[in-house]
Design a protein around this motif. Sequence first.
Motif, mmCIF file in Angstrom:
data_model
loop_
_atom_site.group_PDB
_atom_site.id
_atom_site.type_symbol
_atom_site.label_atom_id
_atom_site.label_comp_id
_atom_site.label_asym_id
_atom_site.label_seq_id
_atom_site.Cartn_x
_atom_site.Cartn_y
_atom_site.Cartn_z
ATOM 1 N N THR A 255 0.816 -1.223 0.000
ATOM 2 C CA THR A 255 0.000 0.000 0.000
ATOM 3 C C THR A 255 0.849 1.272 0.000
ATOM 4 N N ASP A 256 2.124 1.175 -0.344
ATOM 5 C CA ASP A 256 2.991 2.361 -0.278
ATOM 6 C C ASP A 256 2.497 3.491 -1.175
ATOM 7 N N ILE A 257 2.004 3.146 -2.365
ATOM 8 C CA ILE A 257 1.528 4.181 -3.298
ATOM 9 C C ILE A 257 0.279 4.847 -2.732
ATOM 10 N N GLU A 258 -0.686 4.026 -2.289
ATOM 11 C CA GLU A 258 -1.921 4.575 -1.723
ATOM 12 C C GLU A 258 -1.647 5.408 -0.475
ATOM 13 N N ASP A 259 -0.657 4.981 0.311
ATOM 14 C CA ASP A 259 -0.369 5.628 1.599
ATOM 15 C C ASP A 259 0.544 6.843 1.469
ATOM 16 N N ASN A 260 0.862 7.240 0.220
ATOM 17 C CA ASN A 260 1.709 8.414 0.000
ATOM 18 C C ASN A 260 3.073 8.248 0.666
ATOM 19 N N LYS A 261 3.626 7.026 0.602
ATOM 20 C CA LYS A 261 4.900 6.767 1.256
ATOM 21 C C LYS A 261 6.073 7.384 0.492
ATOM 22 N N CYS A 262 7.011 7.910 1.275
ATOM 23 C CA CYS A 262 8.249 8.448 0.700
ATOM 24 C C CYS A 262 9.186 7.267 0.441
ATOM 25 N N SER A 263 8.850 6.476 -0.569
ATOM 26 C CA SER A 263 9.584 5.242 -0.843
ATOM 27 C C SER A 263 10.729 5.488 -1.824
ATOM 28 N N TRP A 264 11.597 4.496 -1.919
ATOM 29 C CA TRP A 264 12.721 4.569 -2.864
ATOM 30 C C TRP A 264 12.206 4.686 -4.289
ATOM 31 N N LEU A 265 11.120 3.987 -4.597
ATOM 32 C CA LEU A 265 10.599 3.957 -5.968
ATOM 33 C C LEU A 265 10.130 5.341 -6.414
ATOM 34 N N ILE A 266 9.335 6.004 -5.591
ATOM 35 C CA ILE A 266 8.820 7.315 -5.998
ATOM 36 C C ILE A 266 9.953 8.340 -6.062
ATOM 37 N N ASN A 267 10.925 8.230 -5.158
ATOM 38 C CA ASN A 267 12.049 9.164 -5.201
ATOM 39 C C ASN A 267 12.899 8.963 -6.459
ATOM 40 N N GLN A 268 13.074 7.725 -6.876
ATOM 41 C CA GLN A 268 13.788 7.463 -8.121
ATOM 42 C C GLN A 268 13.004 8.002 -9.314
#
Length: 349
Positions: A255-268
Amino acid sequence: MTSSEKAKAKKEFEDVFLTLAEEFLATVRSRSFPNESVEWIKKSLYHNIPGGKMNRGLSVIDTLEILKDGKVSSEELFKARILGWCVELLQAFFLVADDMMDASITRRGNPCWYKMEGVNMIAINDCLIIESAIYFFLKKYFRQDPYYVDLLELFHDVTLETEFGQLLDLITAPEDNVDLNKFSMEKYKFIVKYKTAFYSFYLPVALAMHMAGIKEPTAFKQALDILLPLGEYFQIQDDYLDCFGLPEVIGKIGTDIEDNKCSWLINQALLVATPEQRKLLDENYGKKNPENVSVVKEIFKQLCIEEKYKKYEEESFTYLSGLISQLDESFLKKEVFNSFMNKIYKRTK
């Protein structure tokens, strides 16, 4: 260690949980609490603590055996297993709270504790009980040991570091205010270091070091310098699996995308997205609708994020292997860190 030896070690570790759970429930009963409260705590313990991979807890035992060249008495082994379960208790405490904060649905293939019928926000108190159980067992089994205070301070310090990391995670990426301008790789690395690396990697090793009689600050600094980057690598794997892993394999619905997580994927993705792709990310990231999630995943695909991860994984393995190879083995052994690498390199869950 052969697969049958690993299975035996895991079974022996699991058996200790049954002993500890009954000991904790006995202290609840000793207060003459109504049976319904005893049963509630029992259900919480058995739902939230066993059932995971238990790598953190087992690492305490593995590390102690490496540090002592396999010359571990049955009493030491039992106490190492208790410390391993204290790490698992800490993990359960964090996860019960984290699932509520993230509004997660499943954990380890089952509904999150707060999602169980009749639980809801009572889970807040339940996770605090789980945390308190750590100190119940430390007092019961280690109070007479010369390193008892070291254990207390270590658990308190690591808990605080983890809570700092969780705070930055939550204020950087609140679910009700999506602002990708708040994200950066610098913030991401800080979150990972404090939220994951301290308790997942440093804590099990430091506990075993105390049991092994290691007192030199230099040795703990050496462990930290290797284990924190290892923890970063582990969390980036977790971010990758949250998006690209299969729920039936990883045991949860990512649920990282739904949860607006500051993940490695979105930062890349933010580093290389075109203006058009960035606009779509701004419009769709942090939304609960599956259609919005699909848009974000499609952009990840366009930007070859999965390929970037695989390249990162190989580079990290090379870098971490280099750190380990340079270790001065005066106090610690390279095998301690290689055992961690063997557990997590190219993991799928």
